[in-house]
Design an enzyme around this catalytic site. Structure first.
Site, mmCIF file in Angstrom:
data_model
loop_
_atom_site.group_PDB
_atom_site.id
_atom_site.type_symbol
_atom_site.label_atom_id
_atom_site.label_comp_id
_atom_site.label_asym_id
_atom_site.label_seq_id
_atom_site.Cartn_x
_atom_site.Cartn_y
_atom_site.Cartn_z
ATOM 1 N N ARG A 145 0.841 -1.216 0.000
ATOM 2 C CA ARG A 145 0.000 0.000 0.000
ATOM 3 C C ARG A 145 0.872 1.261 0.000
ATOM 4 O O ARG A 145 0.469 2.327 -0.471
ATOM 5 C CB ARG A 145 -0.968 0.006 1.199
ATOM 6 C CG ARG A 145 -1.755 1.301 1.324
ATOM 7 C CD ARG A 145 -3.021 1.180 2.152
ATOM 8 N NE ARG A 145 -2.857 0.442 3.378
ATOM 9 C CZ ARG A 145 -2.234 0.883 4.469
ATOM 10 N NH1 ARG A 145 -1.701 2.095 4.500
ATOM 11 N NH2 ARG A 145 -2.135 0.134 5.553
ATOM 12 N N TYR B 172 -15.970 14.597 -16.626
ATOM 13 C CA TYR B 172 -16.545 13.256 -16.539
ATOM 14 C C TYR B 172 -17.630 13.287 -15.451
ATOM 15 O O TYR B 172 -17.404 13.828 -14.360
ATOM 16 C CB TYR B 172 -15.424 12.262 -16.209
ATOM 17 C CG TYR B 172 -15.927 10.894 -15.838
ATOM 18 C CD1 TYR B 172 -16.762 10.189 -16.697
ATOM 19 C CD2 TYR B 172 -15.590 10.306 -14.623
ATOM 20 C CE1 TYR B 172 -17.242 8.941 -16.355
ATOM 21 C CE2 TYR B 172 -16.049 9.052 -14.273
ATOM 22 C CZ TYR B 172 -16.886 8.372 -15.143
ATOM 23 O OH TYR B 172 -17.364 7.134 -14.801
ATOM 24 N N LYS C 84 -7.794 4.574 -19.716
ATOM 25 C CA LYS C 84 -8.030 5.069 -21.068
ATOM 26 C C LYS C 84 -6.762 4.925 -21.920
ATOM 27 O O LYS C 84 -6.292 3.839 -22.106
ATOM 28 C CB LYS C 84 -8.530 6.517 -20.980
ATOM 29 C CG LYS C 84 -9.638 6.724 -19.932
ATOM 30 C CD LYS C 84 -10.886 5.963 -20.285
ATOM 31 C CE LYS C 84 -11.913 5.762 -19.185
ATOM 32 N NZ LYS C 84 -11.947 6.551 -18.022
#
Ligand code: LCS
Length: 396
Positions: free
Chosen positions: A60, A113, A210
């Site tokens: 993490r 978005y 993307k």
């Protein structure tokens, strides 16, 4: 795109920030599928936690495979350092938590978005953050909205789904004058076509789902900070919130990123030809593509982008009803949300990606009912043109 830029970036996507595997010399970065890393001694563990010794502790907080991706994108964006996240939304939420608190104010592009808007309106508002969504393509709109408590300016350019552009350099200057952190969502351009940090922005983020990954098979995000101070502030919050990327995910994204320059170059060439084809079509009412001279910010696109990209939107003369018939009839373009993959994707933002944006806000931001968004992939121009022609005929 200049040759010098392309030469640099074609090499940069493959080698930028990369180090050879020190253990066996693997040419591909190994996947360190390990949640934790052994210390040689109690003293070493303590030194790593104290930040006195470099090395990994727990995934993490950091991992060699994730670091390889981060260093690659930091190189391409010309930043101080990058932080890979589990999704683009995780990148955005980390930034919101790192730079905002109760009674502070955020200014954001109105045509963003849909869920980037939703998180501010439904989550950040609960923590006492105030906000304004404005048309950032006019710098005056931002100037008018700045308050003493404004801390963050988030700009999405080109904007999803309208393809409206915002002047990054002008925004950065204004943000600096007022001590505001300036963040750019660079997802639509990718680091190949636009480097906001070089234009004065403080932080860049991407949905790597993307263009950077490019194969419609991974969800992920990345934040690139321009300075150590901004990196440290963001990294602390990301480590605590836990929206870190996974090593397997990072390896896939890094593999995808190696062909980023090639994919962008190829798909934007096709997109420019398709935009011109659509613009000249008698059944098409309008087309918005930054590479068309009819785009209201064509000159700005030439100034701040190295190329015009492969995203475009358009409306048919028959409006939404015709658009719906068209997208239902297509055989090659896939009717799906997301973008930036090797396959062309088409969708209707008003009822899909931006469905949860209130109707009035959608109209104000130019997300009209007739707007169809097309993400042009790497297929052949003639095949894509024939498919669009088939769809437009079916819409009559
Ligand atoms: N920023 C932009 C500009 C986006 O287009 C998206 C997702 C995000 C951030 C969020 O990234 P994610 O968490 O999905 O990785 N855009 C989508 C779209 O237009 N269709 O589906 C997702």
């Amino acid at each position: 795109m200049t040759d010098a830029k392309m030469k640099d970036l074609h090499t940069g996507v493959i080698h930028g920030g990369q180090q050879r595997d020190p253990l066996y010399g693997g040419v591909s970065v190994p996947i360190y599928q390990s949640s934790t890393f052994a210390f040689k001694s109690a003293e070493q563990g303590a030194a790593r936690f104290a930040g006195e010794e470099e090395g990994y502790i727990y995934t993490r907080l950091g991992n060699p495979t994730i670091k390889a991706l981060e260093d690659n994108i930091a190189y391409l964006e010309k930043g101080y350092g990058a932080m890979a996240t589990s999704s683009g939304m995780s990148a955005l939420s980390t930034l919101l938590m790192a730079f905002l608190e109760k009674d502070t104010h955020l200014i954001c592009t109105d045509a963003v978005y849909g869920m980037s808007r939703n998180i501010v309106e439904t989550v950040m508002a609960r923590f006492g953050v105030t906000y304004d969504f404005v048309d950032t393509s006019h710098i005056e709109n931002i100037k008018k909205t700045i308050r003493p408590e404004t801390r963050l300016l988030i700009v999405e350019t080109p904007a999803n789904p309208t393809m409206v552009l915002t002047d990054i350099e002008a925004c950065s200057r204004l943000a600096k004058e007022h001590g505001i952190t300036h963040v750019v969502d660079n997802t639509f351009a990718s680091p190949i076509l636009q480097n906001p940090l070089e234009m004065g922005a403080d932080i860049v983020y991407h949905s790597v789902t993307k263009f950077i990954n490019g194969h419609s098979d991974v969800v992920g995000g990345i934040i690139v900070a321009g300075t150590k101070e901004l990196y440290d502030r963001t990294k602390r919050v990301l480590s605590l919130m836990g929206g870190t990327m996974d090593p397997n995910q990072a390896w896939l994204v890094l593999r995808g990123a190696k062909t980023l320059a090639m994919r962008v170059e190829r798909s934007q060439e096709t997109a420019a030809r398709l935009a011109r084809y659509l613009e000249s079509h008698p059944k098409v009412a309008w087309v918005n593509y930054p590479g068309l001279e009819s785009h209201p910010q064509y000159e700005l696109a030439r100034k701040q982008m190295f190329g015009f990209g492969s995203m475009l939107c358009f409306g048919l003369k028959g409006g939404y009803e015709s658009g719906k018939k068209m997208i239902n009839a297509l055989k090659l373009c896939t009717l799906a949300v997301s973008l930036g993959g090797i396959e062309s994707l088409i969708q209707h933002p008003a009822s899909m990606t931006h469905a949860k944006v209130p109707k009035e806000a959608k109209i104000k931001a130019g997300i009209t009912d007739d707007l169809i968004r097309l993400s042009v992939g790497c297929e052949g121009f003639e095949d894509l043109k024939a498919d669009l022609e088939l769809g437009i005929k079916a819409a009559e």
